[in-house]
Scaffold this active site. Structure first.
Site, PDB file in Angstrom:
ATOM      1  N   LYS A   1      55.642  49.947  54.797  1.00 20.20           N
ATOM      2  CA  LYS A   1      54.817  48.713  55.970  1.00 20.20           C
ATOM      3  C   LYS A   1      55.662  47.831  56.700  1.00 20.20           C
ATOM      4  CE  LYS A   1      51.244  48.633  52.020  1.00 20.20           C
ATOM      5  NZ  LYS A   1      50.653  48.486  51.134  1.00 20.20           N
TER       6      LYS A   1
ATOM      7  N   ASP B   1      45.641  47.811  48.652  1.00 21.11           N
ATOM      8  CA  ASP B   1      46.607  47.025  48.401  1.00 21.11           C
ATOM      9  C   ASP B   1      46.575  47.180  46.668  1.00 21.11           C
ATOM     10  OD1 ASP B   1      49.477  46.275  48.609  1.00 21.11           O
ATOM     11  OD2 ASP B   1      48.369  45.130  48.556  1.00 21.11           O
ATOM     12  N   LEU B   2      47.961  47.093  46.118  1.00 21.65           N
ATOM     13  CA  LEU B   2      47.918  46.465  44.705  1.00 21.65           C
ATOM     14  C   LEU B   2      48.170  45.500  44.681  1.00 21.65           C
ATOM     15  CD1 LEU B   2      47.587  47.744  41.945  1.00 21.65           C
ATOM     16  CD2 LEU B   2      49.846  47.713  42.096  1.00 21.65           C
ATOM     17  N   ASP B   3      49.379  44.358  44.800  1.00 20.75           N
ATOM     18  CA  ASP B   3      49.992  43.260  44.109  1.00 20.75           C
ATOM     19  C   ASP B   3      49.044  42.007  45.066  1.00 20.75           C
ATOM     20  OD1 ASP B   3      51.777  44.092  42.360  1.00 20.75           O
ATOM     21  OD2 ASP B   3      52.710  45.767  43.691  1.00 20.75           O
TER      22      ASP B   3
ATOM     23  N   GLU C   1      44.619  44.665  52.116  1.00 17.18           N
ATOM     24  CA  GLU C   1      45.577  44.059  52.465  1.00 17.18           C
ATOM     25  C   GLU C   1      45.811  42.327  52.170  1.00 17.18           C
ATOM     26  OE1 GLU C   1      48.687  44.238  52.329  1.00 17.18           O
ATOM     27  OE2 GLU C   1      49.063  46.291  52.504  1.00 17.18           O
ATOM     28  N   ASP C   2      46.641  41.816  51.528  1.00 20.56           N
ATOM     29  CA  ASP C   2      47.311  41.067  51.345  1.00 20.56           C
ATOM     30  C   ASP C   2      48.723  40.382  52.400  1.00 20.56           C
ATOM     31  OD1 ASP C   2      48.898  41.703  49.518  1.00 20.56           O
ATOM     32  OD2 ASP C   2      49.260  39.895  48.943  1.00 20.56           O
TER      33      ASP C   2
ATOM     34  N   LYS D   1      55.441  39.969  51.141  1.00 21.20           N
ATOM     35  CA  LYS D   1      55.283  40.954  50.835  1.00 21.20           C
ATOM     36  C   LYS D   1      55.008  42.112  51.401  1.00 21.20           C
ATOM     37  CE  LYS D   1      52.618  37.007  48.938  1.00 21.20           C
ATOM     38  NZ  LYS D   1      50.954  35.979  49.311  1.00 21.20           N
TER      39      LYS D   1
ATOM     40  N   SER E   1      50.513  51.575  48.156  1.00 16.99           N
ATOM     41  CA  SER E   1      50.816  49.866  47.665  1.00 16.99           C
ATOM     42  C   SER E   1      52.474  50.636  47.533  1.00 16.99           C
ATOM     43  CB  SER E   1      50.805  49.758  45.914  1.00 16.99           C
ATOM     44  OG  SER E   1      51.471  49.145  45.821  1.00 16.99           O
ATOM     45  N   ALA E   2      53.214  50.107  48.078  1.00 17.57           N
ATOM     46  CA  ALA E   2      54.373  50.055  48.098  1.00 17.57           C
ATOM     47  C   ALA E   2      55.590  50.005  46.229  1.00 17.57           C
ATOM     48  CB  ALA E   2      54.793  48.956  49.119  1.00 17.57           C
TER      49      ALA E   2
ATOM     50  N   THR F   1      49.529  39.825  41.053  1.00 18.53           N
ATOM     51  CA  THR F   1      51.191  40.120  40.332  1.00 18.53           C
ATOM     52  C   THR F   1      51.889  39.737  41.997  1.00 18.53           C
ATOM     53  OG1 THR F   1      50.489  42.362  41.475  1.00 18.53           O
ATOM     54  CG2 THR F   1      51.016  42.543  39.354  1.00 18.53           C
TER      55      THR F   1
END
Ligand code: BG6
Ligand code: MG
Length: 218
Positions: free
Chosen positions: A145, A9-11, A169-170, A45, A114-115, A17
């Site tokens: 997600k 995942d990104l953020d 994932e966070d 999130k 990522s979303a 971010t």
């Protein structure tokens, strides 16, 4: 050597971010007189921009026209992007780059799942775009997600089976998506929030390379 798919995942996983998304949403919420706390933010999130706005409006019991919603969506993104203007490698979260480097050196598949619709410019600005063999982001998926679509596309793009895929994932929604996909789910953050994950680390600095090695060999 086994080849696995490592899907990031990104953020909040690769870059710090998540705090900027929160600040930008909090600004909109406060303009609308809605109380929006870090606890509320956990539900946003991993969730798309459009869905996030709906969740905030629901919190304040606010019915809005599509025109107003569009205006707030643009405002939120402009505010969010203003935080990213001077973004560089320093925004990469601790311990992430050594893991990417290790995976590359060991010929593992690396994908982004990522979303966010802002994913590519963020990877470019932070200088880590070239690590990724496959990028699946908010521009590519129709189902957000916890629907597993984003991770299924990523594994498919790497030509690796779901059972041989590992997701970092966070978000609760992202962990659920990885579990639904039959992938190994690794939560990055608080165990009290991410308890559905198969493994949980506070951040990547708590993850030994021997752990990554064991995932590759599994
Ligand atoms: C996710 C974030 O990665 O992307 C969410 O966790 C965000 O907070 C979503 O709403 C969409 O991001 P963007 O950049 O397209 O607004
Ligand atoms: Mg995230």
């Amino acid at each position: 050597m086994n080849k696995k798919a490592f899907i990031f995942d990104l953020d909040g996983v690769i870059v710090d971010t998540a705090k900027y998304h929160f600040l930008a949403w909090q600004k909109i919420a406060s303009e609308l007189g809605i109380e929006f706390t870090p606890e509320h933010n956990e539900d946003l999130k991993g969730v798309s921009r459009v869905r996030s706005l709906d969740i905030i409006l629901d919190l304040g019991n606010i019915q809005a026209s599509q025109d107003d919603k569009n205006k707030w969506l643009i405002q939120k993104n402009e505010d969010y992007l203003s935080y990213l203007v001077n973004m560089n490698f320093s925004e990469i979260l601790p311990g992430v780059t050594p893991v990417l480097q290790y995976l590359k050196e060991n010929n593992q598949g690396i994908a982004l799942g990522s979303a966010s619709k802002n994913a590519r410019p963020i990877l470019e600005k932070t200088g880590i775009l070239s690590y990724f063999d496959v990028i699946v982001d908010g521009n590519d998926v129709t189902n957000a997600k916890p629907d597993p679509e984003v991770f299924l596309q990523a594994a498919n793009g790497l030509k690796i089976l779901n059972e041989n895929s590992i997701v970092f994932e966070d978000s609760v929604a992202g962990i659920q998506a990885a579990n639904i996909a039959g992938m190994t789910s690794i939560g990055i953050g608080e165990a009290s929030i991410l308890h559905e994950a198969q493994y949980i680390f506070k951040d990547f600095t708590f993850m030994d390379m021997s752990f990554i090695e064991s995932l590759i060999k599994k």
